[in-house]
Design a protein around this motif. Structure first.
Motif, PDB file in Angstrom:
ATOM      1  N   SER A 131      -4.863   7.955  -9.018  1.00 51.04           N
ATOM      2  CA  SER A 131      -5.372   8.385 -10.132  1.00 51.04           C
ATOM      3  C   SER A 131      -6.137   9.867  -9.576  1.00 51.04           C
ATOM      4  N   ILE A 132      -5.819  11.144 -10.196  1.00 53.65           N
ATOM      5  CA  ILE A 132      -6.521  12.481  -9.853  1.00 53.65           C
ATOM      6  C   ILE A 132      -6.594  12.748 -11.193  1.00 53.65           C
ATOM      7  N   PRO A 133      -8.114  13.607 -11.061  1.00 51.91           N
ATOM      8  CA  PRO A 133      -7.824  14.137 -13.276  1.00 51.91           C
ATOM      9  C   PRO A 133      -6.796  15.153 -12.545  1.00 51.91           C
ATOM     10  N   LEU A 134      -6.653  16.001 -13.193  1.00 49.59           N
ATOM     11  CA  LEU A 134      -5.321  17.035 -13.129  1.00 49.59           C
ATOM     12  C   LEU A 134      -6.241  18.495 -13.055  1.00 49.59           C
ATOM     13  N   GLU A 135      -7.860  18.330 -13.577  1.00 45.94           N
ATOM     14  CA  GLU A 135      -8.305  19.866 -12.924  1.00 45.94           C
ATOM     15  C   GLU A 135      -8.677  19.649 -12.058  1.00 45.94           C
ATOM     16  N   ASP A 136      -9.006  18.674 -11.289  1.00 45.33           N
ATOM     17  CA  ASP A 136      -9.229  18.408  -9.471  1.00 45.33           C
ATOM     18  C   ASP A 136      -7.817  19.532  -8.675  1.00 45.33           C
ATOM     19  N   LEU A 137      -7.345  19.526  -9.100  1.00 44.87           N
ATOM     20  CA  LEU A 137      -6.097  19.957  -8.490  1.00 44.87           C
ATOM     21  C   LEU A 137      -6.336  21.631  -8.768  1.00 44.87           C
ATOM     22  N   GLN A 138      -6.523  22.479  -7.189  1.00 43.38           N
ATOM     23  CA  GLN A 138      -6.414  23.609  -7.344  1.00 43.38           C
ATOM     24  C   GLN A 138      -4.720  24.133  -7.531  1.00 43.38           C
ATOM     25  N   ALA A 139      -4.411  23.778  -6.195  1.00 43.21           N
ATOM     26  CA  ALA A 139      -2.835  24.751  -5.830  1.00 43.21           C
ATOM     27  C   ALA A 139      -2.086  23.674  -5.036  1.00 43.21           C
ATOM     28  N   LEU A 188       0.936  -1.122   0.161  1.00 45.05           N
ATOM     29  CA  LEU A 188      -0.456   0.212   0.126  1.00 45.05           C
ATOM     30  C   LEU A 188       1.197   0.965  -0.028  1.00 45.05           C
ATOM     31  N   ARG A 189       2.085   0.884  -0.128  1.00 43.63           N
ATOM     32  CA  ARG A 189       3.077   2.448   0.465  1.00 43.63           C
ATOM     33  C   ARG A 189       3.260   3.442  -1.086  1.00 43.63           C
ATOM     34  N   PRO A 190       3.229   4.098  -1.275  1.00 44.75           N
ATOM     35  CA  PRO A 190       3.679   4.989  -2.010  1.00 44.75           C
ATOM     36  C   PRO A 190       5.093   4.789  -2.904  1.00 44.75           C
ATOM     37  N   THR A 191       5.452   4.249  -3.774  1.00 52.24           N
ATOM     38  CA  THR A 191       6.459   4.045  -4.534  1.00 52.24           C
ATOM     39  C   THR A 191       7.064   5.823  -5.530  1.00 52.24           C
ATOM     40  N   GLY A 192       5.799   6.645  -6.047  1.00 52.18           N
ATOM     41  CA  GLY A 192       6.240   7.713  -6.612  1.00 52.18           C
ATOM     42  C   GLY A 192       5.006   8.372  -6.995  1.00 52.18           C
ATOM     43  N   PHE A 193       5.140   9.271  -7.239  1.00 54.18           N
ATOM     44  CA  PHE A 193       4.001  10.439  -7.547  1.00 54.18           C
ATOM     45  C   PHE A 193       4.260  10.381  -8.946  1.00 54.18           C
ATOM     46  N   GLY A 194       3.126   9.829 -10.640  1.00 54.17           N
ATOM     47  CA  GLY A 194       2.969  10.682 -11.396  1.00 54.17           C
ATOM     48  C   GLY A 194       2.922  11.704 -12.286  1.00 54.17           C
ATOM     49  N   VAL A 195       2.680  12.878 -12.720  1.00 53.00           N
ATOM     50  CA  VAL A 195       2.716  14.081 -13.098  1.00 53.00           C
ATOM     51  C   VAL A 195       2.150  14.006 -13.953  1.00 53.00           C
ATOM     52  N   SER A 196       0.991  14.107 -15.262  1.00 55.30           N
ATOM     53  CA  SER A 196       1.546  13.949 -16.621  1.00 55.30           C
ATOM     54  C   SER A 196      -0.211  14.948 -16.880  1.00 55.30           C
ATOM     55  N   THR A 207      -2.869  14.796 -17.867  1.00 55.03           N
ATOM     56  CA  THR A 207      -3.877  14.829 -17.676  1.00 55.03           C
ATOM     57  C   THR A 207      -4.233  13.927 -16.148  1.00 55.03           C
ATOM     58  N   ALA A 208      -3.344  14.046 -15.303  1.00 54.98           N
ATOM     59  CA  ALA A 208      -3.989  13.149 -13.858  1.00 54.98           C
ATOM     60  C   ALA A 208      -3.170  13.440 -12.891  1.00 54.98           C
ATOM     61  N   PHE A 209      -3.151  13.794 -11.863  1.00 50.69           N
ATOM     62  CA  PHE A 209      -2.104  13.141 -10.663  1.00 50.69           C
ATOM     63  C   PHE A 209      -2.056  11.812 -10.344  1.00 50.69           C
ATOM     64  N   THR A 210      -1.175  11.117  -9.908  1.00 50.10           N
ATOM     65  CA  THR A 210      -1.152   9.779  -9.677  1.00 50.10           C
ATOM     66  C   THR A 210       0.061  10.052  -8.435  1.00 50.10           C
ATOM     67  N   VAL A 211      -0.820   8.794  -7.710  1.00 45.30           N
ATOM     68  CA  VAL A 211       0.268   8.033  -6.752  1.00 45.30           C
ATOM     69  C   VAL A 211       0.315   7.098  -6.685  1.00 45.30           C
ATOM     70  N   LEU A 212       1.452   6.837  -7.178  1.00 46.45           N
ATOM     71  CA  LEU A 212       1.794   5.205  -8.064  1.00 46.45           C
ATOM     72  C   LEU A 212       2.190   4.135  -6.277  1.00 46.45           C
ATOM     73  N   ARG A 213       2.288   2.828  -6.373  1.00 47.11           N
ATOM     74  CA  ARG A 213       1.456   2.184  -5.516  1.00 47.11           C
ATOM     75  C   ARG A 213       1.967   0.293  -5.585  1.00 47.11           C
TER      76      ARG A 213
END
Length: 186
Positions: free
Chosen positions: A92-100, A70-78, A80-86
């Motif tokens: 995965s969270i859609p990029l339009e949901d990130l505000q700040a 379950l641990r995070p191994t990295g964070f992906g940024v594209s 279209t999305a921000f992803t917590v890699l495990r």
């Protein structure tokens, strides 16, 4: 993102363990939590000549080994999305949901309750609740590199990429508001 819809322009920021987190993970979690029960099980199995004692460490191995998946191994940024890699299923969270993005991440005011969380082995990750923040998620492997991501639904996500500045720069290039310590924006 659906399976097979991989964005070829994903930048991955590793989530490495900090010094304290390494000590807790390997010294306490694996050494004491898994090593001691395994040695005791072997010793009892040999001493009492009963192989059933070999099962003694299984609950400890399961409890202290489960966070590995379950641990995070990295964070992906594209784009279209921000992803917590495990090792298990990525989040995965859609990029339009990130505000700040706020750096460094503030501590939640008052006490927080871990709803579904792991604290110690492989860092601090899971879901928490706080009276002022409500539900928020944490994926921190190095407490000295915490960044808060604010989402459009007013929730928060605390992450700790190994290179916080490069991570913040990548978010800023994608149009995410970046607030650095001291109040300056990028």
């Amino acid at each position: 993102m659906q399976e097979g819809d991989e964005d070829p322009a994903v930048t991955v920021f590793p989530a490495t363990l900090g010094t304290r987190e390494k000590l807790v993970t390997f010294g306490v979690g694996y050494g004491v939590g898994m090593g001691v029960p395994t040695i005791l099980g072997l010793a009892f199995a040999i001493g009492f000549q009963n192989p059933w004692f070999l099962l003694f460490p299984l609950p400890f191995l399961a409890a202290f080994g489960a966070p590995y998946f379950l641990r995070p191994t990295g964070f992906g940024v594209s784009s279209t999305a921000f992803t917590v890699l495990r090792p298990g299923k990525p989040i995965s969270i859609p990029l339009e949901d990130l505000q700040a993005a706020l750096s460094p991440a503030p501590e939640p005011p008052g006490a927080s309750i871990g709803v579904r969380r792991v604290s110690g082995i492989h860092g601090n990750f899971g879901t928490y609740w706080n009276r002022q923040w409500g539900h928020y998620r944490v994926y921190v492997t190095d407490a000295t590199k915490r960044i808060e991501l604010r989402l459009s639904d007013q929730s928060r996500l605390i992450v700790s990429p190994a290179d916080p500045e490069a991570f913040l720069d990548a978010l800023a290039r994608l149009g995410i508001a970046v607030i650095r310590q001291g109040g300056s924006s990028a």
